[in-house]
Design a protein around this motif. Structure first.
Motif: not given
Length: 201
Positions: A32-37, A46-52, A54-64
C-alpha cells in the motif's frame, strides 16, 4: 516491531546521512505504501512497472504486491524501503547488470551493480537529500560487491531533477539508451575514476 522492520540494515559506509537505514521491502506489508508513492504526482510520469496503469492512471495495491513478490524469486534483484529516523522515506531496487536490460552495454561489465530510487514521501522531496542518499547507496553496493567496478542507473532522460541528483552523487552521464518503456540517461558511478589519456606535449 513488524517482521519487515526486524530486518533493518544500517548501511556501514561513511556517506550515509544520519538516521538512514534500509530494509527488504515486504510485498504484504509495504505494497500500500509503495503504491501511494508510485502514484504520487512527482513519480507517476517517470516510474513504470512491467504492466500498465489502470484507466485512472494509477497502480493498484494488488499490482504492486505482485511486483514486489517477484523480487523474492529473482536472485539478481532486491527491493528495499529506505528509512530516515525510523520513518519510511524512499523505495529502492538494486540489481546485477548481468540480468538487467543493460546487459551487454559496452561501457559495463556483468559484475556491475545497478540501482533504482524513488523518494516517496513528499516530506523529503525537494530538500536536497537525493544526492546524499544516492551516494550512500552506491557506496553500500561497492562495499557489498567488491568485484563491481561500477554502480549504474537509468533514470528517464526527461527527469532532469533525478539526472542532476545522480551527477551530484558522483555519477556521470555516459549517454542515452532506449529501454522497453523509456529513453534513459545511462548514469555511471565508477569505483575508481576513469584513467585519463596522456596529453601530447
Amino acid at each position: 516491531m513488524t517482521a519487515a522492520r526486524s530486518r533493518l540494515v544500517h548501511l556501514p559506509v561513511s556517506e550515509v546521512p544520519a538516521g538512514m537505514a534500509v530494509r527488504p521491502a515486504s510485498a504484504q506489508e509495504d505494497a500500500p505504501l509503495v503504491r501511494d508513492w508510485l502514484n504520487a504526482e512527482h513519480a507517476k510520469n517517470f516510474w513504470r512497472l512491467h504492466t500498465d496503469r489502470d484507466g485512472e492512471g494509477a497502480y493498484s495495491v494488488a499490482v504492486v504486491r505482485e511486483y514486489l513478490r517477484a523480487f523474492a524469486e529473482n536472485r539478481g534483484e532486491s527491493a528495499w524501503i529506505g528509512e530516515l529516523d525510523g520513518a519510511p522515506a524512499s523505495y529502492w531496487e538494486t540489481y546485477e547488470v548481468a540480468s538487467s536490460p543493460l546487459a551487454g552495454e559496452p561501457e559495463l561489465s556483468d559484475r556491475d551493480r545497478g540501482i533504482h530510487v524513488l523518494i516517496g514521501s513528499t516530506r523529503y522531496v525537494g530538500r536536497g537529500l537525493g544526492p546524499r542518499l544516492l551516494a550512500a547507496m552506491a557506496a553500500w553496493q561497492f562495499a557489498e560487491y567488491p568485484v563491481a567496478a561500477r554502480v549504474v542507473a537509468e533514470p528517464d532522460v526527461r527527469n532532469e531533477r533525478a539526472v542532476r541528483a545522480f551527477q551530484r552523487a558522483g555519477f556521470r552521464q555516459a549517454r542515452t539508451v532506449d529501454l522497453e518503456r523509456k529513453r534513459a540517461a545511462l548514469m555511471i558511478h565508477d569505483r575508481r575514476p576513469p584513467t585519463q589519456e596522456p596529453q601530447d606535449p
